[in-house]
Design an enzyme around this catalytic site. Structure first.
Site, PDB file in Angstrom:
ATOM      1  N   ARG A 167     -10.904  -3.050 -10.122  1.00  0.00           N
ATOM      2  CA  ARG A 167     -10.847  -2.789  -8.675  1.00  0.00           C
ATOM      3  C   ARG A 167     -10.724  -4.053  -7.843  1.00  0.00           C
ATOM      4  O   ARG A 167     -11.125  -4.089  -6.674  1.00  0.00           O
ATOM      5  CB  ARG A 167     -12.052  -1.977  -8.207  1.00  0.00           C
ATOM      6  CG  ARG A 167     -12.147  -0.613  -8.874  1.00  0.00           C
ATOM      7  CD  ARG A 167     -13.044   0.347  -8.107  1.00  0.00           C
ATOM      8  NE  ARG A 167     -13.222   1.559  -8.876  1.00  0.00           N
ATOM      9  CZ  ARG A 167     -14.246   1.787  -9.689  1.00  0.00           C
ATOM     10  NH1 ARG A 167     -15.196   0.898  -9.798  1.00  0.00           N
ATOM     11  NH2 ARG A 167     -14.320   2.913 -10.359  1.00  0.00           N
ATOM     12  N   LYS A 171       1.343  -7.845   0.446  1.00  0.00           N
ATOM     13  CA  LYS A 171       2.044  -6.711  -0.155  1.00  0.00           C
ATOM     14  C   LYS A 171       2.226  -6.973  -1.648  1.00  0.00           C
ATOM     15  O   LYS A 171       2.742  -8.017  -2.050  1.00  0.00           O
ATOM     16  CB  LYS A 171       3.415  -6.525   0.491  1.00  0.00           C
ATOM     17  CG  LYS A 171       3.350  -5.818   1.825  1.00  0.00           C
ATOM     18  CD  LYS A 171       4.736  -5.322   2.211  1.00  0.00           C
ATOM     19  CE  LYS A 171       4.721  -4.615   3.560  1.00  0.00           C
ATOM     20  NZ  LYS A 171       6.071  -4.175   3.957  1.00  0.00           N
ATOM     21  N   GLU A 182      16.279 -14.490   3.851  1.00  0.00           N
ATOM     22  CA  GLU A 182      14.972 -14.082   4.400  1.00  0.00           C
ATOM     23  C   GLU A 182      14.507 -15.053   5.487  1.00  0.00           C
ATOM     24  O   GLU A 182      13.849 -14.658   6.450  1.00  0.00           O
ATOM     25  CB  GLU A 182      13.911 -14.009   3.297  1.00  0.00           C
ATOM     26  CG  GLU A 182      14.170 -12.975   2.215  1.00  0.00           C
ATOM     27  CD  GLU A 182      13.812 -11.542   2.633  1.00  0.00           C
ATOM     28  OE1 GLU A 182      13.267 -11.333   3.732  1.00  0.00           O
ATOM     29  OE2 GLU A 182      14.111 -10.630   1.830  1.00  0.00           O
ATOM     30  N   LYS A 197       6.005 -15.504   9.661  1.00  0.00           N
ATOM     31  CA  LYS A 197       5.524 -14.392   8.841  1.00  0.00           C
ATOM     32  C   LYS A 197       4.008 -14.230   8.983  1.00  0.00           C
ATOM     33  O   LYS A 197       3.501 -13.117   9.161  1.00  0.00           O
ATOM     34  CB  LYS A 197       5.890 -14.640   7.370  1.00  0.00           C
ATOM     35  CG  LYS A 197       5.283 -13.660   6.366  1.00  0.00           C
ATOM     36  CD  LYS A 197       6.015 -12.339   6.310  1.00  0.00           C
ATOM     37  CE  LYS A 197       5.283 -11.317   5.448  1.00  0.00           C
ATOM     38  NZ  LYS A 197       5.872 -11.118   4.137  1.00  0.00           N
ATOM     39  N   GLU A 238       0.839  -2.819   8.349  1.00  0.00           N
ATOM     40  CA  GLU A 238       2.140  -2.307   8.763  1.00  0.00           C
ATOM     41  C   GLU A 238       2.033  -0.975   9.487  1.00  0.00           C
ATOM     42  O   GLU A 238       2.732  -0.032   9.178  1.00  0.00           O
ATOM     43  CB  GLU A 238       3.083  -2.183   7.544  1.00  0.00           C
ATOM     44  CG  GLU A 238       4.517  -1.977   7.962  1.00  0.00           C
ATOM     45  CD  GLU A 238       5.505  -2.162   6.809  1.00  0.00           C
ATOM     46  OE1 GLU A 238       5.356  -3.115   6.051  1.00  0.00           O
ATOM     47  OE2 GLU A 238       6.425  -1.353   6.706  1.00  0.00           O
ATOM     48  N   ARG A 259       4.465  -5.017  12.018  1.00  0.00           N
ATOM     49  CA  ARG A 259       4.878  -5.636  10.748  1.00  0.00           C
ATOM     50  C   ARG A 259       6.160  -5.022  10.190  1.00  0.00           C
ATOM     51  O   ARG A 259       6.886  -5.651   9.439  1.00  0.00           O
ATOM     52  CB  ARG A 259       3.738  -5.530   9.725  1.00  0.00           C
ATOM     53  CG  ARG A 259       4.073  -6.204   8.420  1.00  0.00           C
ATOM     54  CD  ARG A 259       2.854  -6.415   7.542  1.00  0.00           C
ATOM     55  NE  ARG A 259       3.267  -6.961   6.265  1.00  0.00           N
ATOM     56  CZ  ARG A 259       2.447  -7.340   5.304  1.00  0.00           C
ATOM     57  NH1 ARG A 259       1.141  -7.217   5.499  1.00  0.00           N
ATOM     58  NH2 ARG A 259       2.896  -7.822   4.168  1.00  0.00           N
ATOM     59  N   ASN A 274      11.028  -5.676   7.939  1.00  0.00           N
ATOM     60  CA  ASN A 274      11.946  -4.946   7.077  1.00  0.00           C
ATOM     61  C   ASN A 274      13.371  -4.917   7.622  1.00  0.00           C
ATOM     62  O   ASN A 274      14.214  -4.183   7.102  1.00  0.00           O
ATOM     63  CB  ASN A 274      11.437  -3.512   6.873  1.00  0.00           C
ATOM     64  CG  ASN A 274      10.179  -3.489   6.039  1.00  0.00           C
ATOM     65  OD1 ASN A 274      10.139  -4.071   4.967  1.00  0.00           O
ATOM     66  ND2 ASN A 274       9.146  -2.839   6.551  1.00  0.00           N
ATOM     67  N   HIS A 277      16.271  -4.329   5.419  1.00  0.00           N
ATOM     68  CA  HIS A 277      15.766  -3.992   4.085  1.00  0.00           C
ATOM     69  C   HIS A 277      16.021  -2.555   3.667  1.00  0.00           C
ATOM     70  O   HIS A 277      16.082  -2.272   2.473  1.00  0.00           O
ATOM     71  CB  HIS A 277      14.273  -4.323   3.984  1.00  0.00           C
ATOM     72  CG  HIS A 277      14.036  -5.788   3.729  1.00  0.00           C
ATOM     73  ND1 HIS A 277      14.442  -6.757   4.612  1.00  0.00           N
ATOM     74  CD2 HIS A 277      13.476  -6.453   2.679  1.00  0.00           C
ATOM     75  CE1 HIS A 277      14.115  -7.951   4.135  1.00  0.00           C
ATOM     76  NE2 HIS A 277      13.532  -7.789   2.964  1.00  0.00           N
ATOM     77  N   HIS A 292      17.594  -2.253   0.134  1.00  0.00           N
ATOM     78  CA  HIS A 292      17.027  -1.471  -0.973  1.00  0.00           C
ATOM     79  C   HIS A 292      18.034  -0.449  -1.482  1.00  0.00           C
ATOM     80  O   HIS A 292      18.119  -0.166  -2.671  1.00  0.00           O
ATOM     81  CB  HIS A 292      15.741  -0.776  -0.535  1.00  0.00           C
ATOM     82  CG  HIS A 292      14.608  -1.731  -0.314  1.00  0.00           C
ATOM     83  ND1 HIS A 292      13.463  -1.381   0.367  1.00  0.00           N
ATOM     84  CD2 HIS A 292      14.457  -3.021  -0.682  1.00  0.00           C
ATOM     85  CE1 HIS A 292      12.651  -2.426   0.407  1.00  0.00           C
ATOM     86  NE2 HIS A 292      13.231  -3.426  -0.223  1.00  0.00           N
ATOM     87  N   HIS A 352      18.142 -10.088  -4.469  1.00  0.00           N
ATOM     88  CA  HIS A 352      17.506  -9.467  -3.313  1.00  0.00           C
ATOM     89  C   HIS A 352      17.995 -10.130  -2.024  1.00  0.00           C
ATOM     90  O   HIS A 352      18.283  -9.455  -1.038  1.00  0.00           O
ATOM     91  CB  HIS A 352      15.987  -9.579  -3.439  1.00  0.00           C
ATOM     92  CG  HIS A 352      15.242  -8.907  -2.330  1.00  0.00           C
ATOM     93  ND1 HIS A 352      15.343  -7.550  -2.074  1.00  0.00           N
ATOM     94  CD2 HIS A 352      14.400  -9.394  -1.395  1.00  0.00           C
ATOM     95  CE1 HIS A 352      14.591  -7.247  -1.034  1.00  0.00           C
ATOM     96  NE2 HIS A 352      14.009  -8.342  -0.597  1.00  0.00           N
TER      97      HIS A 352
END
Lengths: 363, 363
Positions: free
Chosen positions: A124, A146, A188, A230, A240, A244, A248, A251, A255, A268
């Site tokens: 955990r 993330k 990016e 960032k 998010e 936030r 993206n 993105h 994706h 990417h």
């Protein structure tokens, strides 16, 4: 260079330091965040083993750390899988860790996401230290917590928000990045300017040649500034819930490209550069004053592939519906009103989206 | 009974309500925590489908929820596995969820842990509602945000802290629990008295016969009080940095029993009752004034198996080293100085631990 530091401040009085310093100084930065010196887990990929593993390991052992459990992952996006994650669980649990055994994630975005998710879910939660080696990781993926792996239905669909104790960013590593990683990572960096900082975009435009040639001073200035953008966005919205999401930008398109073309066909960064051009096109259809061509021609200067070729637009649009940002079946996109001014646009019509895709079908 | 509520207050101004009310009132409690009415995911197990699934589903559909994605898991501890988790990922992602699609976890500890971990890790976190059906789940596992699955090396080694939006506890469900589940669940209830509330232990002792027979009034009183103890401990230490560890009283022994005997050979409650007797024995060797026999004879009144038989003590001790609470190879145990006064004891010697094990070798 004197070590610089950025602090990511989170809601619950938690602060994550991002240090810009040499990898060999890892032990003293670990001490500064009270990690327990002792056994530790080092996760890296096959490409990085000959470059940095010994250096990091030696600096740890010399400072009283050890034993180290080393886990070497095949490099590439395909490693963000349930199978590789399971093998990390097996190897780490067999080594007999406890809740104070830190994981050092030495690598780019793939290693950071994968090792970060392992740290989030082993016992955990284990202490996590990011050691980002790629440009994308240094300005983006190592900042903000993330973590996750891919599912055959889409990228990053399994994951967690999990903050590291520390990020140690060694800017010198960027000098030995393969050219394609460097240039696609710049996508990016540029994104941070588009979404939140018009001055940064201007700076990039003015120094673009020096940056493409990795002039040391400009690289340092650029990376630290991009990381700061960032960090600032993450500080305002860790989970998010709103702001936030602008990170993206491009993105959802990216994706979709990666998914339909097959993971690994585009880097990417390449996919993001293409995605930003498509998103800019859509933005310009809604905000006619947007300097669309300025952005487009700037992105075209990136020496990466600048068209998606003849992939089916229908398939690409269909794949967008699997994006995590889709709300109740409506396509939401991050668009820009102007350079430095991004926002979430709900219910973008498929017609506009198709025009976005068409704009990157050929160079 | 008028609905009662307990609030679990967490550090970051987050408050989790635990409502004691009928399952059929689920929609109105969902509304009270602002869940979005719409598609949802219901996860339950094969045993519970004929008992409660229709009832829950109908109440949701009648209030405008739907469509529901129903995921039915084989009942039993073996379902807390990477394979079953993966099948939940596959089924939920195929159904096309987004970040506001809640997961309703209808079941006992296994379903709560498994569905909770799925909620923690799908799209980096979906809203989660616990609908605990077993005694252990109502007083313990649905409160506090521990989620996870097992690994062949040990229980709960993969997981996350992840808080539900809401817990809805229907006390009437306890009346139809199989006898073995009821009695073994009482072990966790008793534990709350041992570790934190001597008065509660006295109350249990005085009303034990009525409780064993599930007298309605006593059951309600007991469950709500036990849940309150758990909520109070979690409020003080969500991430188990210190105090919360006392909830593991008996559990290092219990996990070892379950592991060495093979999962499913002992119910978790049976293993915990045995583990608490062993931990009490060890406690009494360090704290001679502890009323060891009072506790032991009380636990022996539980109509469950009261010895571990002839399992090898060496194997049991070895298995304890895989426990999450082991720090740097030292065995740490939760011990009690007195009834209601538990603490973490570092570096317990194997000799004392062996005496603990011996005390439960035969009845």
């Amino acid at each position: 260079m004197r070590p610089e530091v950025i602090h990511v401040s989170l809601g619950n009085a938690q602060t994550i330091p991002i240090w810009f310093a040499s990898l060999t100084e890892l032990p003293s930065y670990c001490e500064s965040v009270d990690l327990r010196i002792g056994p530790c887990i080092l996760i890296t990929d096959t490409n990085l083993v000959p470059l940095y593993l010994d250096q990091v390991k030696t600096s740890l052992l010399d400072s009283g750390w050890g034993p180290t459990t080393e886990i070497i992952i095949p490099s590439g996006e395909a490693s963000k899988s349930a199978d590789v994650l399971q093998s990390i669980y097996d190897q780490t649990l067999q080594s007999g860790l406890d809740r104070q055994t830190p994981i050092f994630a030495l690598g780019g975005g793939v290693i950071g996401d994968l090792a970060g998710f392992a740290a989030a879910t082993l016992l955990r939660g284990l202490p996590l230290v990011h050691l980002p080696t790629s440009l994308i990781a240094q300005v983006d993926s190592s900042i903000g917590g993330k973590t996750g792996i891919n599912h055959r239905i889409g990228k990053n669909l399994i994951g967690a928000f999990y903050q590291p104790h520390l990020v140690l960013t060694d800017l010198d590593l960027l000098q030995s990045l393969p050219e394609l990683e460097w240039t696609s990572g710049l996508a990016e960096v540029v994104k941070h300017g588009f979404i939140a900082d018009a001055d940064f975009f201007t700076y990039l435009s003015s120094n673009w040649d020096a940056i493409l040639q990795r002039d040391n001073e400009q690289v340092q200035r650029m990376v630290i500034h991009a990381a700061r953008i960032k960090a600032s966005i993450v500080s305002k919205d860790e989970k998010e819930s709103s702001l936030r999401a602008i990170l993206n930008f491009g993105h959802t398109f990216a994706h979709s490209i990666e998914r339909v073309a097959g993971y690994g066909q585009f880097t990417h960064g390449e996919a993001v550069a293409l995605g930003m051009r498509a998103a800019t096109k859509v933005s310009s259809l809604i905000h006619p004053n947007l300097p669309h061509h300025l952005i487009d021609s700037f992105l075209l200067k990136l020496p990466v592939r600048n068209s998606i070729g003849d992939i089916s637009i229908d398939a690409l649009i269909q794949a967008m519906y699997y994006d995590k940002k889709v709300m109740a079946g409506q396509l939401r996109l991050i668009l820009i009103r102007d350079i430095g001014d991004a926002y979430v646009h709900d219910q973008v019509s498929e017609d506009l989206i198709a025009q976005g895709w068409e704009s990157i079908m050929q160079s």
